[in-house]
Design a protein around this motif. Structure first.
Motif, PDB file in Angstrom:
ATOM      1  N   ASN A   9       0.807  -1.225   0.000  1.00 34.67           N
ATOM      2  CA  ASN A   9       0.000   0.000   0.000  1.00 34.67           C
ATOM      3  C   ASN A   9       0.837   1.270   0.000  1.00 34.67           C
ATOM      4  O   ASN A   9       0.324   2.351  -0.294  1.00 34.67           O
ATOM      5  N   HIS A  10       2.095   1.160   0.360  1.00 35.03           N
ATOM      6  CA  HIS A  10       3.029   2.298   0.319  1.00 35.03           C
ATOM      7  C   HIS A  10       4.277   1.855  -0.443  1.00 35.03           C
ATOM      8  O   HIS A  10       5.390   1.922   0.070  1.00 35.03           O
ATOM      9  N   PHE A  11       4.027   1.387  -1.653  1.00 32.70           N
ATOM     10  CA  PHE A  11       5.075   0.734  -2.424  1.00 32.70           C
ATOM     11  C   PHE A  11       6.249   1.662  -2.709  1.00 32.70           C
ATOM     12  O   PHE A  11       6.088   2.774  -3.200  1.00 32.70           O
ATOM     13  N   ASP A  12       7.436   1.145  -2.376  1.00 34.47           N
ATOM     14  CA  ASP A  12       8.677   1.875  -2.639  1.00 34.47           C
ATOM     15  C   ASP A  12       9.745   0.825  -2.918  1.00 34.47           C
ATOM     16  O   ASP A  12      10.223   0.156  -2.003  1.00 34.47           O
ATOM     17  N   LEU A  13      10.077   0.676  -4.201  1.00 32.30           N
ATOM     18  CA  LEU A  13      11.008  -0.377  -4.612  1.00 32.30           C
ATOM     19  C   LEU A  13      12.352  -0.260  -3.900  1.00 32.30           C
ATOM     20  O   LEU A  13      13.002  -1.271  -3.618  1.00 32.30           O
ATOM     21  N   SER A  14      12.746   0.953  -3.560  1.00 26.37           N
ATOM     22  CA  SER A  14      14.045   1.152  -2.902  1.00 26.37           C
ATOM     23  C   SER A  14      14.074   0.555  -1.487  1.00 26.37           C
ATOM     24  O   SER A  14      15.148   0.361  -0.917  1.00 26.37           O
ATOM     25  N   LYS A  15      12.899   0.263  -0.933  1.00 30.96           N
ATOM     26  CA  LYS A  15      12.838  -0.296   0.424  1.00 30.96           C
ATOM     27  C   LYS A  15      12.639  -1.810   0.431  1.00 30.96           C
ATOM     28  O   LYS A  15      12.473  -2.407   1.494  1.00 30.96           O
ATOM     29  N   MET A  16      12.651  -2.415  -0.754  1.00 24.02           N
ATOM     30  CA  MET A  16      12.405  -3.852  -0.843  1.00 24.02           C
ATOM     31  C   MET A  16      13.397  -4.656   0.005  1.00 24.02           C
ATOM     32  O   MET A  16      13.006  -5.553   0.768  1.00 24.02           O
ATOM     33  N   GLY A  17      14.684  -4.357  -0.109  1.00 23.02           N
ATOM     34  CA  GLY A  17      15.694  -5.082   0.661  1.00 23.02           C
ATOM     35  C   GLY A  17      15.459  -4.972   2.153  1.00 23.02           C
ATOM     36  O   GLY A  17      15.566  -5.965   2.899  1.00 23.02           O
ATOM     37  N   GLU A  18      15.103  -3.769   2.595  1.00 32.21           N
ATOM     38  CA  GLU A  18      14.833  -3.522   4.011  1.00 32.21           C
ATOM     39  C   GLU A  18      13.626  -4.326   4.484  1.00 32.21           C
ATOM     40  O   GLU A  18      13.642  -4.923   5.575  1.00 32.21           O
ATOM     41  N   LYS A  19      12.590  -4.356   3.660  1.00 34.96           N
ATOM     42  CA  LYS A  19      11.365  -5.066   4.037  1.00 34.96           C
ATOM     43  C   LYS A  19      11.583  -6.587   4.062  1.00 34.96           C
ATOM     44  O   LYS A  19      11.036  -7.283   4.917  1.00 34.96           O
ATOM     45  N   ILE A  20      12.365  -7.091   3.124  1.00 30.61           N
ATOM     46  CA  ILE A  20      12.672  -8.521   3.111  1.00 30.61           C
ATOM     47  C   ILE A  20      13.428  -8.900   4.387  1.00 30.61           C
ATOM     48  O   ILE A  20      13.165  -9.946   4.986  1.00 30.61           O
ATOM     49  N   LYS A  21      14.352  -8.046   4.798  1.00 27.03           N
ATOM     50  CA  LYS A  21      15.102  -8.302   6.032  1.00 27.03           C
ATOM     51  C   LYS A  21      14.164  -8.320   7.239  1.00 27.03           C
ATOM     52  O   LYS A  21      14.253  -9.206   8.095  1.00 27.03           O
ATOM     53  N   GLU A  22      13.255  -7.345   7.309  1.00 26.04           N
ATOM     54  CA  GLU A  22      12.302  -7.285   8.419  1.00 26.04           C
ATOM     55  C   GLU A  22      11.401  -8.522   8.423  1.00 26.04           C
ATOM     56  O   GLU A  22      11.119  -9.105   9.475  1.00 26.04           O
ATOM     57  N   MET A  23      10.952  -8.899   7.228  1.00 23.86           N
ATOM     58  CA  MET A  23      10.071 -10.065   7.117  1.00 23.86           C
ATOM     59  C   MET A  23      10.811 -11.331   7.551  1.00 23.86           C
ATOM     60  O   MET A  23      10.246 -12.180   8.258  1.00 23.86           O
ATOM     61  N   HIS A  24      12.050 -11.453   7.145  1.00 24.51           N
ATOM     62  CA  HIS A  24      12.825 -12.645   7.501  1.00 24.51           C
ATOM     63  C   HIS A  24      13.060 -12.711   9.015  1.00 24.51           C
ATOM     64  O   HIS A  24      13.072 -13.810   9.592  1.00 24.51           O
ATOM     65  N   GLU A  25      13.219 -11.571   9.643  1.00 22.62           N
ATOM     66  CA  GLU A  25      13.383 -11.549  11.102  1.00 22.62           C
ATOM     67  C   GLU A  25      12.132 -12.066  11.799  1.00 22.62           C
ATOM     68  O   GLU A  25      12.221 -12.805  12.789  1.00 22.62           O
ATOM     69  N   ILE A  26      10.973 -11.688  11.283  1.00 22.94           N
ATOM     70  CA  ILE A  26       9.708 -12.186  11.850  1.00 22.94           C
ATOM     71  C   ILE A  26       9.615 -13.693  11.671  1.00 22.94           C
ATOM     72  O   ILE A  26       9.294 -14.436  12.606  1.00 22.94           O
ATOM     73  N   GLU A  27       9.902 -14.161  10.453  1.00 20.99           N
ATOM     74  CA  GLU A  27       9.809 -15.591  10.166  1.00 20.99           C
ATOM     75  C   GLU A  27      10.806 -16.386  11.004  1.00 20.99           C
ATOM     76  O   GLU A  27      10.499 -17.479  11.475  1.00 20.99           O
ATOM     77  N   THR A  28      11.998 -15.837  11.211  1.00 26.63           N
ATOM     78  CA  THR A  28      13.018 -16.510  12.014  1.00 26.63           C
ATOM     79  C   THR A  28      12.570 -16.653  13.464  1.00 26.63           C
ATOM     80  O   THR A  28      12.780 -17.694  14.103  1.00 26.63           O
ATOM     81  N   LYS A  29      11.928 -15.607  14.001  1.00 26.92           N
ATOM     82  CA  LYS A  29      11.413 -15.670  15.372  1.00 26.92           C
ATOM     83  C   LYS A  29      10.331 -16.741  15.487  1.00 26.92           C
ATOM     84  O   LYS A  29      10.284 -17.496  16.469  1.00 26.92           O
TER      85      LYS A  29
END
Length: 207
Positions: free
Chosen positions: A32-52
């Motif tokens: 909903n607030h798409f910003d391609l430049s933040k994709m790497g950051e969001k993937i990292k955040e998502m992976h941290e959630i999945e890892t927990k």
């Protein structure tokens, strides 16, 4: 067995459901607030959630192997840990597919899907919070039905989205990337419904 010891599994189920909701919120916010430049950051955040979520599952599975008495059947506990943890996996996979395919624009259907996933995870959290009272609960079935209804909504959206895609685009790359991405959105909805199906089965096995 103390109530605290009995409750640890139910608390872990709720914790995993909360990680699923965090993953859904992150995906929803990104599309909903798409910003391609933040994709790497969001993937990292998502992976941290999945890892927990993965760590919580493995910690409780290790505990389960040493437990003599459990509040519900051991096989049911094992199954529930796996299917709930899988929800955050499938949501993460949506974001990974968007990254792999270098998606640079968001289709409106993706926003609709993300919203359904958030609603489904909200119902998932409520269902798992109610689950410890499964023998007497008057609300548990309501949340199971809500999740089923949302999954049906996701199915219809998937069918309509892919039809609309092939009706409006002749670009083979766009067709491939968005068909695969919509498939991952739909699988996320399926994974949440799968938890509801397992919960319903567990209730029947343990009454």
């Amino acid at each position: 067995m103390s109530n605290k010891k009995n409750n640890c599994y139910f608390e872990a189920f709720m914790e995993l459901a909360d990680y699923s909701k965090q993953a859904a919120d992150l995906l929803n916010d990104y599309v909903n607030h798409f910003d391609l430049s933040k994709m790497g950051e969001k993937i990292k955040e998502m992976h941290e959630i999945e890892t927990k979520a993965d760590s919580t599952k493995h910690e409780m599975m290790d505990r389960l192997t040493k437990e003599f008495i459990t509040p519900i059947e051991r096989e049911d506990i094992n199954h529930l840990f796996n299917v709930i943890e899988n929800v955050s996996d499938t949501i993460e996979d949506v974001l990974i597919k968007m990254h792999i395919f270098c998606i640079s624009e968001i289709r409106p259907e993706a926003k609709e899907f993300a919203n359904i996933i958030v609603k489904s995870c909200e119902a998932l959290k409520k269902m798992m919070a109610e689950f410890p009272n499964y023998k007497k609960s008057t609300q548990l079935q309501k949340y199971i039905i809500e999740i089923n209804d949302l999954e049906e909504e996701g199915d219809k959206l998937y069918t309509g989205s892919v039809h609309n895609l092939f009706s409006t685009s002749k670009d083979p790359i766009e067709l491939l990337t968005w068909t695969e991405t919509m498939d991952r959105f739909e699988k996320s909805c399926d994974s949440i419904e799968h938890v509801a199906i397992v919960v319903e089965s567990v209730v029947m096995n343990n009454i």
